[in-house]
Design a protein around this motif. Structure first.
Motif, PDB file in Angstrom:
ATOM      1  N   SER A  67     -14.167  16.219 -22.563  1.00 19.38           N
ATOM      2  CA  SER A  67     -13.347  17.369 -22.169  1.00 19.38           C
ATOM      3  C   SER A  67     -12.672  17.123 -20.829  1.00 19.38           C
ATOM      4  O   SER A  67     -11.507  17.498 -20.631  1.00 19.38           O
ATOM      5  N   GLU A  70      -9.742  14.791 -21.462  1.00 19.32           N
ATOM      6  CA  GLU A  70      -8.641  15.503 -22.113  1.00 19.32           C
ATOM      7  C   GLU A  70      -7.928  16.431 -21.139  1.00 19.32           C
ATOM      8  O   GLU A  70      -6.693  16.508 -21.128  1.00 19.32           O
ATOM      9  N   GLY A  73      -5.939  14.094 -18.755  1.00 21.11           N
ATOM     10  CA  GLY A  73      -4.912  13.334 -19.456  1.00 21.11           C
ATOM     11  C   GLY A  73      -3.750  14.179 -19.935  1.00 21.11           C
ATOM     12  O   GLY A  73      -2.599  13.727 -19.937  1.00 21.11           O
ATOM     13  N   ARG A  74      -4.034  15.393 -20.340  1.00 24.40           N
ATOM     14  CA  ARG A  74      -2.974  16.287 -20.825  1.00 24.40           C
ATOM     15  C   ARG A  74      -2.353  17.120 -19.700  1.00 24.40           C
ATOM     16  O   ARG A  74      -1.425  17.890 -19.939  1.00 24.40           O
ATOM     17  N   GLY A  75      -2.872  16.980 -18.497  1.00 26.33           N
ATOM     18  CA  GLY A  75      -2.331  17.734 -17.369  1.00 26.33           C
ATOM     19  C   GLY A  75      -2.791  19.172 -17.309  1.00 26.33           C
ATOM     20  O   GLY A  75      -2.326  19.945 -16.470  1.00 26.33           O
ATOM     21  N   ILE A  76      -3.729  19.551 -18.193  1.00 29.73           N
ATOM     22  CA  ILE A  76      -4.174  20.949 -18.257  1.00 29.73           C
ATOM     23  C   ILE A  76      -4.901  21.345 -16.976  1.00 29.73           C
ATOM     24  O   ILE A  76      -4.696  22.438 -16.438  1.00 29.73           O
ATOM     25  N   GLU A  79      -2.528  21.917 -14.065  1.00 27.60           N
ATOM     26  CA  GLU A  79      -1.675  23.071 -14.332  1.00 27.60           C
ATOM     27  C   GLU A  79      -2.430  24.369 -14.082  1.00 27.60           C
ATOM     28  O   GLU A  79      -1.889  25.323 -13.519  1.00 27.60           O
ATOM     29  N   ASP A 118       5.313  15.236 -13.223  1.00 24.11           N
ATOM     30  CA  ASP A 118       5.263  14.383 -14.418  1.00 24.11           C
ATOM     31  C   ASP A 118       5.060  12.926 -14.026  1.00 24.11           C
ATOM     32  O   ASP A 118       4.332  12.178 -14.687  1.00 24.11           O
ATOM     33  N   LYS A 122       1.915  10.607 -15.109  1.00 21.95           N
ATOM     34  CA  LYS A 122       2.152   9.326 -15.777  1.00 21.95           C
ATOM     35  C   LYS A 122       1.429   8.193 -15.035  1.00 21.95           C
ATOM     36  O   LYS A 122       0.816   7.308 -15.654  1.00 21.95           O
ATOM     37  N   ARG A 125      -2.289   8.268 -15.665  1.00 23.34           N
ATOM     38  CA  ARG A 125      -2.608   7.705 -16.985  1.00 23.34           C
ATOM     39  C   ARG A 125      -2.566   6.186 -16.946  1.00 23.34           C
ATOM     40  O   ARG A 125      -3.441   5.512 -17.501  1.00 23.34           O
TER      41      ARG A 125
END
Length: 261
Positions: A67, A70, A73-76, A79, A118, A122, A125
Motif C-alpha cells: 500500500s 502504491e 507511486g501513484r502520487g496519492i 496529493e 509531475d 517521475k 519513480r
C-alpha cells in the motif's frame, strides 16, 4: 513529575524494534491502562486484538508495504498530504506543525521542492523511491514482535449519530493511555496507517483478523522494545515541533489569543 515528563516526551517510533517478544505482563498492563480511559456512560466501546503470530504479522506487513508503494507511486500520498510537508528548519520553526523531511538519500535532496510536481513524481519513480519506501515499511511492520488492532463495538459506534463521536473520543483516550505508557516500559509504538488508504488492503486485513460484523476495525499499531541508538529508515522525517500556546489557545472567546508567559 514522572507522568508529566513522560507525556511531554511522548514520541512515535519510526525505526525498528528489538526482535524479542513483548512480555505478556507488559501486554496486559497496556490493556489495563487502555481500559482506564474515560468513555461515554462508561460504555467502553473499544476492543483490541493482540497479534504475535509471525505469519499474520508477515501478511499485514505485505499489505503495509504494497500500500505504501502504491500510494507513493501513484502520487496519492503527496496529493492527500502535501499541506503537512516541511522541507526546511526555518519553515518548521515558523509553522511548528506538520512533518520535517530531514532524512533523505543523497540523490533526492536537491529535488525536495519538486516532490509534488509531475517531474518530481517521475524522478522518484526512476530512482525507485516508491519501491524503497514500500520495502522499508514492510520491514518495519514485519520486524515488529507485536501488532495491536483497535476496534469499536458497532452497538456504540454508529456513524451519523453522536454515539460515533463518543466512541471515537473514548477510543482515542484508550490509545493515548497506551502511547503514554510504552515509554516507561522501554517500548515504542507506531500507527500502521498505509493499508487504511487502500480500501482493498484494509478489507484484506479485516478478513485476516476475522473481524465479525458487530465490530469495526479502526486502526493497527506496531509495538516492541526499543533498539539502542536512533536507526532511521532511508527516507524519514521529524515531527517533534509543537505550536506555541498563542497559536492554538484563546482567552474568553476566539478573538483573543492567549498570551504566553
Amino acid at each position: 513529575m514522572e507522568l508529566l515528563e513522560g507525556m511531554l516526551g511522548r514520541r512515535t517510533t519510526n525505526g525498528p524494534f528489538r526482535p524479542e517478544a513483548v512480555s505478556r505482563e507488559h501486554q496486559h498492563l497496556l490493556m489495563r491502562v487502555a481500559a482506564a480511559a474515560p468513555s461515554h456512560f462508561n460504555s467502553q466501546p473499544w476492543r483490541f486484538v493482540l497479534i504475535e503470530n509471525p505469519q499474520t504479522i508477515q501478511a499485514i506487513a505485505e499489505h503495509a508495504g504494497q500500500s505504501m508503494q502504491e500510494l507513493i507511486g501513484r502520487g496519492i500520498f503527496f496529493e492527500r498530504y502535501r499541506r503537512y510537508f516541511r522541507f526546511t528548519q526555518a519553515e518548521m520553526d515558523e509553522r511548528r506543525d506538520g512533518i520535517f523531511i530531514d532524512h533523505l538519500p543523497g540523490p533526492l535532496r536537491p529535488f525536495t521542492r519538486q516532490i509534488f510536481s509531475d517531474t518530481g513524481l517521475k524522478l522518484m519513480r526512476q530512482l525507485g523511491v516508491p519501491a524503497r519506501l514500500g520495502e522499508d515499511n514492510r520491514k518495519l511492520v514485519a520486524g515488529s514482535p507485536l501488532l495491536m488492532a483497535v476496534l469499536l463495538d458497532r452497538e456504540e459506534y454508529r456513524p451519523g449519530e453522536l454515539s460515533a463521536f463518543y466512541s471515537v473520543f473514548g477510543m482515542g483516550g484508550a490509545v493515548v493511555n497506551i502511547w503514554n505508557t510504552v515509554g516507561s516500559l522501554g517500548m515504542g509504538i507506531q500507527f500502521v496507517s498505509t493499508p487504511m488508504e487502500i480500501p482493498e488492503r484494509w478489507q484484506a486485513i479485516q478478513t485476516l483478523l476475522k473481524v465479525p460484523d458487530n465490530l469495526e476495525l479502526m486502526a493497527v499499531y506496531r509495538l516492541g522494545y526499543l533498539e539502542s541508538g536512533d536507526k532511521r529508515p532511508s527516507i524519514d522525517w521529524s515531527s517533534r515541533h509543537r505550536k506555541r500556546v498563542a497559536q492554538y489557545v484563546f482567552r474568553e472567546d476566539c478573538t483573543r489569543p492567549e498570551t504566553e508567559g
